[in-house]
Design a protein around this motif. Structure first.
Motif, short mmCIF file in Angstrom:
data_model
loop_
_atom_site.label_atom_id
_atom_site.label_comp_id
_atom_site.label_asym_id
_atom_site.label_seq_id
_atom_site.Cartn_x
_atom_site.Cartn_y
_atom_site.Cartn_z
N SER A 5 27.11 40.20 24.72
CA SER A 5 26.42 41.42 24.89
C SER A 5 25.99 42.07 23.72
O SER A 5 25.02 42.97 23.47
CB SER A 5 27.18 42.36 25.70
N ASP A 6 26.93 42.09 22.62
CA ASP A 6 26.78 42.69 21.31
C ASP A 6 26.49 41.56 20.32
O ASP A 6 27.94 41.16 19.90
CB ASP A 6 27.70 43.71 21.20
N PRO A 7 25.66 41.09 19.69
CA PRO A 7 25.58 40.05 18.72
C PRO A 7 26.50 40.43 17.43
O PRO A 7 26.86 39.64 16.83
CB PRO A 7 24.18 39.89 18.41
N GLU A 8 26.67 41.78 17.20
CA GLU A 8 27.14 41.90 16.00
C GLU A 8 28.80 41.78 16.12
O GLU A 8 29.51 41.76 15.02
CB GLU A 8 26.89 43.57 15.56
N ARG A 9 29.19 41.74 17.35
CA ARG A 9 30.70 41.57 17.48
C ARG A 9 31.01 39.96 17.57
O ARG A 9 32.04 39.48 17.63
CB ARG A 9 31.26 42.17 18.97
N GLU A 10 29.99 39.27 17.60
CA GLU A 10 30.45 37.71 17.63
C GLU A 10 30.78 37.07 16.50
O GLU A 10 30.07 37.68 15.15
CB GLU A 10 28.83 37.29 18.04
N THR A 11 31.76 36.60 16.45
CA THR A 11 32.23 35.95 14.96
C THR A 11 31.42 34.91 14.41
O THR A 11 30.40 34.29 15.32
CB THR A 11 33.74 35.41 15.21
N GLU A 12 31.51 34.50 13.29
CA GLU A 12 30.59 33.33 12.68
C GLU A 12 30.99 32.03 13.55
O GLU A 12 29.66 31.32 13.82
CB GLU A 12 31.05 33.13 11.32
N TRP A 13 31.89 31.61 13.94
CA TRP A 13 32.09 30.28 14.55
C TRP A 13 31.63 30.32 16.04
O TRP A 13 30.93 29.54 16.46
CB TRP A 13 33.56 30.01 14.41
N GLN A 14 31.47 31.63 16.65
CA GLN A 14 30.94 31.59 17.82
C GLN A 14 29.37 31.53 17.97
O GLN A 14 28.83 30.96 18.54
CB GLN A 14 31.17 33.02 18.38
#
Length: 60
Positions: A5-14
């Motif tokens: 829902s929030d791309p900014e909270r997505e980690t690099e590996w995700q």
């Protein structure tokens, strides 16, 4: 698919995994150092290369 829902909270590996799934290059479950070494394939040997030389090039 992953629901982010929030791309900014997505980690690099995700992010990399999500992009790989979208473009068809899903990441392996294990890394190469976790797997047994593979046998040398016939295509990787000098014998295969020599077999590909046409007869008019002095192959065999």
């Amino acid at each position: 698919m992953h629901d982010v829902s929030d791309p900014e909270r997505e980690t690099e590996w995700q992010r990399r995994r999500r992009l790989a799934e979208v473009f068809g290059d899903a990441l392996p479950e294990t890394t190469s150092d976790e797997r047994a070494p593979e046998e040398a394939r016939a295509a990787d040997t000098d014998a295969w290369l020599k077999a590909q030389v046409p007869p008019h090039h002095g192959g065999h």
